[in-house]
Motif scaffolding. Structure first.
Motif, PDB file in Angstrom:
ATOM      1  N   ILE A   1      -2.898   9.346  -5.489  1.00  0.00           N
ATOM      2  CA  ILE A   1      -3.640   8.004  -5.582  1.00  0.00           C
ATOM      3  C   ILE A   1      -3.500   7.197  -4.665  1.00  0.00           C
ATOM      4  O   ILE A   1      -2.265   6.480  -4.748  1.00  0.00           O
ATOM      5  CB  ILE A   1      -3.373   7.658  -7.378  1.00  0.00           C
ATOM      6  N   GLU A   2      -4.391   6.818  -3.632  1.00  0.00           N
ATOM      7  CA  GLU A   2      -4.298   5.567  -2.749  1.00  0.00           C
ATOM      8  C   GLU A   2      -4.126   4.343  -3.399  1.00  0.00           C
ATOM      9  O   GLU A   2      -5.293   4.001  -4.016  1.00  0.00           O
ATOM     10  CB  GLU A   2      -5.270   5.897  -1.622  1.00  0.00           C
ATOM     11  N   THR A   3      -3.059   3.497  -3.248  1.00  0.00           N
ATOM     12  CA  THR A   3      -2.994   2.404  -4.346  1.00  0.00           C
ATOM     13  C   THR A   3      -2.792   1.055  -3.306  1.00  0.00           C
ATOM     14  O   THR A   3      -2.020   1.355  -2.475  1.00  0.00           O
ATOM     15  CB  THR A   3      -2.009   2.582  -5.166  1.00  0.00           C
ATOM     16  N   THR A   4      -3.673   0.318  -3.490  1.00  0.00           N
ATOM     17  CA  THR A   4      -3.313  -0.944  -2.578  1.00  0.00           C
ATOM     18  C   THR A   4      -3.256  -2.214  -3.526  1.00  0.00           C
ATOM     19  O   THR A   4      -4.052  -2.330  -4.590  1.00  0.00           O
ATOM     20  CB  THR A   4      -4.560  -1.196  -1.638  1.00  0.00           C
TER      21      THR A   4
ATOM     22  N   HIS B   1       6.962   1.392  -8.366  1.00  0.00           N
ATOM     23  CA  HIS B   1       6.219   1.577  -9.584  1.00  0.00           C
ATOM     24  C   HIS B   1       7.120   2.124 -10.824  1.00  0.00           C
ATOM     25  O   HIS B   1       7.852   3.369 -10.404  1.00  0.00           O
ATOM     26  CB  HIS B   1       4.986   2.568  -9.181  1.00  0.00           C
TER      27      HIS B   1
ATOM     28  N   CYS C   1      -0.437  12.061  -8.336  1.00  0.00           N
ATOM     29  CA  CYS C   1      -1.608  12.087  -9.321  1.00  0.00           C
ATOM     30  C   CYS C   1      -1.408  13.503  -9.962  1.00  0.00           C
ATOM     31  O   CYS C   1      -1.453  14.613  -9.179  1.00  0.00           O
ATOM     32  CB  CYS C   1      -2.968  12.061  -8.413  1.00  0.00           C
TER      33      CYS C   1
ATOM     34  N   LYS D   1      -5.917  -4.982  -7.465  1.00  0.00           N
ATOM     35  CA  LYS D   1      -5.306  -3.584  -7.383  1.00  0.00           C
ATOM     36  C   LYS D   1      -6.889  -2.888  -7.010  1.00  0.00           C
ATOM     37  O   LYS D   1      -7.756  -2.934  -7.722  1.00  0.00           O
ATOM     38  CB  LYS D   1      -4.728  -3.171  -8.516  1.00  0.00           C
TER      39      LYS D   1
ATOM     40  N   THR E   1      -7.682   1.439  -6.123  1.00  0.00           N
ATOM     41  CA  THR E   1      -7.235   2.873  -6.221  1.00  0.00           C
ATOM     42  C   THR E   1      -8.195   3.782  -5.785  1.00  0.00           C
ATOM     43  O   THR E   1      -9.444   3.677  -6.146  1.00  0.00           O
ATOM     44  CB  THR E   1      -6.488   3.065  -7.478  1.00  0.00           C
TER      45      THR E   1
ATOM     46  N   SER F   1      -4.037  -4.299 -16.287  1.00  0.00           N
ATOM     47  CA  SER F   1      -3.811  -2.896 -15.789  1.00  0.00           C
ATOM     48  C   SER F   1      -3.217  -2.027 -17.079  1.00  0.00           C
ATOM     49  O   SER F   1      -2.366  -2.596 -17.713  1.00  0.00           O
ATOM     50  CB  SER F   1      -2.879  -2.687 -14.652  1.00  0.00           C
TER      51      SER F   1
ATOM     52  N   TYR G   1      -8.695   8.312  -5.784  1.00  0.00           N
ATOM     53  CA  TYR G   1      -8.243   9.216  -6.453  1.00  0.00           C
ATOM     54  C   TYR G   1      -8.573  10.318  -4.980  1.00  0.00           C
ATOM     55  O   TYR G   1      -9.650  11.086  -5.349  1.00  0.00           O
ATOM     56  CB  TYR G   1      -8.868   9.783  -7.770  1.00  0.00           C
TER      57      TYR G   1
ATOM     58  N   LYS H   1       0.663  -1.312  -0.101  1.00  0.00           N
ATOM     59  CA  LYS H   1      -0.029   0.070   0.011  1.00  0.00           C
ATOM     60  C   LYS H   1       0.904   1.221   0.047  1.00  0.00           C
ATOM     61  O   LYS H   1       1.945   1.342   0.660  1.00  0.00           O
ATOM     62  CB  LYS H   1      -1.033  -0.206   1.192  1.00  0.00           C
TER      63      LYS H   1
ATOM     64  N   ASN I   1       0.831   5.774  -1.475  1.00  0.00           N
ATOM     65  CA  ASN I   1       0.157   6.977  -2.287  1.00  0.00           C
ATOM     66  C   ASN I   1       0.926   7.329  -3.243  1.00  0.00           C
ATOM     67  O   ASN I   1       2.223   7.684  -3.210  1.00  0.00           O
ATOM     68  CB  ASN I   1      -0.034   8.030  -1.326  1.00  0.00           C
TER      69      ASN I   1
END
Length: 281
Positions: A65-68, A125, A59, A78, A80, A110, A82, A54, A56
């Motif tokens: 963008i909170e991403t898990t 990433h 953006c 996945k 996300t 994705s 915003y 997890k 951020n």
């Protein structure tokens, strides 16, 4: 005389053969530079990479963008959000593949950039060219592995909690006991309790030292979600308004709650409780 020439010829032929054999033995086989050298001790074979990550990510048109990302043996999930733009959770599932070096995965379902370099308890990433971001911004592109404890629900307790929420939370009064981790000490001069009251019509009222606050609330009891909206207050100026200001800010950002009929906690995502209450009987 003929025997001498014959002996010399045999000796000369022997030297020539030895020389040729030596040259053959010292020939170097060229290495094909296009062949990927595989390290047997790579992320795929050496790391415990399955689990949940997890973080951020930057953006362009929102706060972050909170991403898990949850990785299983061959598949991923996945999620996300915003932040600052929408509260909607975008979820996708699919399979992922490894590169030949065994250190980078590609999320096949994705949109690009969809590659992640796999490190020890972290995913990096990668950009559209498959490169890692370097320098001061590098930490903005990392997802850290988190521990998730699975709680086996007790059906009887779950039913009891939901019944309590339906009966009590929508028609209850609560005393504020902690705010942002700090214990609330009631002033000797205070004539009213600091806290919040929920009405059955979806309205609430609150007080934290100076002004009266009121607004609307919406509960999603099946997932313990709460949203406060249309919050307004009187406009009196008081000597100490810090607690009130912090309380008003909490009501703006909380999105879930914990409730057992006696205590109430207002939370933001998986952060520590922002506000804690005890019921006023």
């Amino acid at each position: 005389m003929k025997k001498s020439f014959l002996i010399l010829g045999i000796i000369a032929f022997g030297f020539t053969s030895c020389k040729n054999d030596t040259e053959k033995q010292t020939e170097i086989t060229p290495i094909d530079s296009t062949v990927v050298q595989i390290d047997e001790h790579n992320a795929k074979s050496s790391l415990d990479y399955t689990g949940t990550y997890k973080g951020n990510l930057p953006c362009a048109d929102c706060e972050t963008i909170e991403t898990t990302i949850s990785l299983k043996e061959n598949s991923y999930t996945k999620e996300t959000v915003y932040k600052g733009k929408s509260k909607e959770v975008f979820k996708e599932t699919g399979n992922y593949s490894w590169n030949e070096a065994g250190n980078t995965i590609t999320l096949l379902n994705s949109e690009a950039p969809n590659q992640y370099f796999v490190g020890e308890n972290v995913l990096f990433h990668l950009d559209a060219n498959g490169k890692r971001t370097e320098g001061d911004l590098a930490s903005n592109y990392q997802l850290s592995k988190i521990e998730i404890t699975e709680v086996v629900p007790n059906p009887k307790e779950e039913v009891k909690t939901k019944e309590a929420a339906k009966v009590e939370l929508k028609n209850s009064k609560w005393r504020l006991v902690k705010l942002n981790g700090k214990t609330i000490q009631k002033s000797k001069d205070a004539k009213r309790e600091y806290g919040i009251t929920f009405n059955t019509d979806g309205r609430f009222s609150a007080f934290a030292g100076c002004n009266n606050m009121a607004g609307s609330y919406e509960l999603r009891e099946e997932v313990s979600r709460v949203v406060f909206s249309k919050v307004a207050s009187t406009m009196m100026a008081c000597e100490d308004m810090l607690t009130e200001q912090e309380f008003a800010k909490v009501l703006e950002i909380v999105d879930n709650y914990n409730f057992d009929g006696k205590t109430l906690k207002l939370n933001k995502a998986r952060m520590a409780p922002l506000a804690e209450f005890e019921i006023i009987k």
